[in-house]
Design a protein around this motif. Structure first.
Motif, PDB file in Angstrom:
ATOM      1  N   LEU A   1       0.788  -1.353   0.049  1.00 47.61           N
ATOM      2  CA  LEU A   1       0.051   0.603  -0.114  1.00 47.61           C
ATOM      3  C   LEU A   1       1.067   1.529  -0.322  1.00 47.61           C
ATOM      4  O   LEU A   1       0.551   2.469  -0.447  1.00 47.61           O
ATOM      5  N   ARG A   2       1.782   1.532   0.908  1.00 46.42           N
ATOM      6  CA  ARG A   2       2.819   2.585   0.895  1.00 46.42           C
ATOM      7  C   ARG A   2       3.707   2.353  -0.702  1.00 46.42           C
ATOM      8  O   ARG A   2       3.804   3.771  -0.741  1.00 46.42           O
ATOM      9  N   SER A   3       3.867   1.416  -1.425  1.00 44.25           N
ATOM     10  CA  SER A   3       4.705   1.846  -2.765  1.00 44.25           C
ATOM     11  C   SER A   3       3.793   2.496  -3.106  1.00 44.25           C
ATOM     12  O   SER A   3       3.688   3.140  -4.668  1.00 44.25           O
ATOM     13  N   MET A   4       2.149   1.897  -3.686  1.00 45.67           N
ATOM     14  CA  MET A   4       1.528   2.328  -3.693  1.00 45.67           C
ATOM     15  C   MET A   4       0.824   3.631  -3.759  1.00 45.67           C
ATOM     16  O   MET A   4       0.489   4.346  -4.834  1.00 45.67           O
ATOM     17  N   GLU A   5       0.940   4.371  -2.609  1.00 45.85           N
ATOM     18  CA  GLU A   5       1.169   5.423  -2.533  1.00 45.85           C
ATOM     19  C   GLU A   5       1.870   6.771  -2.882  1.00 45.85           C
ATOM     20  O   GLU A   5       1.518   7.899  -2.988  1.00 45.85           O
ATOM     21  N   ASP A   6       3.032   5.980  -2.673  1.00 43.17           N
ATOM     22  CA  ASP A   6       4.472   6.928  -2.982  1.00 43.17           C
ATOM     23  C   ASP A   6       4.613   7.037  -5.044  1.00 43.17           C
ATOM     24  O   ASP A   6       5.356   7.920  -5.140  1.00 43.17           O
ATOM     25  N   GLY A   7       3.323   5.867  -5.399  1.00 36.23           N
ATOM     26  CA  GLY A   7       3.534   6.079  -6.545  1.00 36.23           C
ATOM     27  C   GLY A   7       4.782   5.789  -7.701  1.00 36.23           C
ATOM     28  O   GLY A   7       5.475   5.696  -8.735  1.00 36.23           O
ATOM     29  N   SER A   8       5.322   4.769  -7.113  1.00 33.04           N
ATOM     30  CA  SER A   8       6.462   3.788  -7.651  1.00 33.04           C
ATOM     31  C   SER A   8       5.925   3.045  -8.965  1.00 33.04           C
ATOM     32  O   SER A   8       4.465   3.182  -9.239  1.00 33.04           O
TER      33      SER A   8
ATOM     34  N   ALA B   1       6.053  -2.139 -11.909  1.00 30.89           N
ATOM     35  CA  ALA B   1       6.659  -3.019 -11.368  1.00 30.89           C
ATOM     36  C   ALA B   1       7.070  -3.541 -10.591  1.00 30.89           C
ATOM     37  O   ALA B   1       6.601  -4.595  -9.949  1.00 30.89           O
ATOM     38  N   LYS B   2       7.539  -2.380  -9.490  1.00 28.97           N
ATOM     39  CA  LYS B   2       7.530  -2.250  -8.151  1.00 28.97           C
ATOM     40  C   LYS B   2       6.676  -3.039  -7.412  1.00 28.97           C
ATOM     41  O   LYS B   2       6.069  -3.879  -5.990  1.00 28.97           O
ATOM     42  N   GLN B   3       5.299  -2.428  -7.875  1.00 29.33           N
ATOM     43  CA  GLN B   3       3.904  -2.420  -7.295  1.00 29.33           C
ATOM     44  C   GLN B   3       3.492  -3.672  -6.932  1.00 29.33           C
ATOM     45  O   GLN B   3       2.824  -4.339  -6.126  1.00 29.33           O
ATOM     46  N   ARG B   4       3.756  -4.610  -8.717  1.00 31.34           N
ATOM     47  CA  ARG B   4       2.842  -5.418  -8.665  1.00 31.34           C
ATOM     48  C   ARG B   4       4.491  -6.722  -7.578  1.00 31.34           C
ATOM     49  O   ARG B   4       3.514  -7.467  -7.543  1.00 31.34           O
TER      50      ARG B   4
END
Length: 218
Positions: free
Chosen positions: A145-152, A155-158
């Motif tokens: 969730l943090r990676s999705m909020e940070d706009g990563s 590929a990293k989110q998956r």
């Protein structure tokens, strides 16, 4: 063996049927007119026909079903009938498929891609489904969730989504049925009381006692 080849033939024919009917040959991500019509009139039937093969014991059929579902997503997103309940059913079908095909990376990748695509459409609701995964790591969910909020990058989110689903992955064939033997305790190697002295004669007993003592004192 005959049942195996018959099953493989049927699943292969069905997957090819899905691709031919629901996806245009010119553009893999453009649904056919038949698919567009079913999305508007018989969406639940369409999704059941595409998601059911995800749990079949055929990796190629599963991969083609993921590909077909991925190609339908743009049209599904524009359709109001694609309700939260139907999205949840698709996501659950994908999570179940991990327990069948989650052994090899070539199987994990398409499931992760379509699973994350559906999850991120309504992540605040579907997060409850992820929390129901047995032995799921809550920290891995928070990191995703943090990676999705940070706009990563996606590929990293998956990748974070894959880590969340890790407990569902099928155990490799080499590990199935593997026994781990642990010797917790052993009886004394030399125990005179446990020996059956009756099978020895008196002469043998005397000679055996000498050897026994020498072994104990060595």
């Amino acid at each position: 063996m005959l049942h195996y080849f018959r099953t493989q033939t049927l699943t292969k024919d069905y997957s090819e049927f899905l691709v031919a009917v629901l996806r245009t040959q010119q553009n893999d991500y453009k649904p056919t007119p038949v698919a567009e019509q079913m999305i508007k009139t018989n969406l639940k039937v369409l999704l059941e026909g595409v998601c059911s093969p995800l749990s079949w014991l055929c990796a190629k059929t599963m991969q083609k079903s993921c590909s077909v579902l991925q190609s339908l997503m743009p049209s599904l997103e524009r359709e109001q009938n694609f309700s939260t309940e139907l999205r949840a059913e698709c996501l659950i079908a994908i999570l179940r498929a991990f327990s069948i095909h989650g052994e090899h990376s070539e199987c994990i990748s398409p499931l992760t891609r379509i699973g994350f695509t559906i999850f991120k459409t309504q992540k605040n609701i579907f997060i409850k489904i992820l929390h129901q995964i047995p032995r799921v790591d809550s920290d891995s969910i928070n990191l995703m969730l943090r990676s999705m909020e940070d706009g990563s990058k996606e590929a990293k989110q998956r990748s974070k989504f894959t880590q969340v689903c890790q407990p569902l992955f099928k155990k490799p064939v080499s590990e199935e049925g593997k026994l781990q033997l642990t010797i917790s305790s052993l009886p004394p190697l030399f125990n005179r009381r446990a020996r059956k002295w009756n099978r020895f004669s008196e002469d043998n007993n005397a000679e055996f006692d000498v050897n026994w003592i020498s072994l104990e004192n060595s």
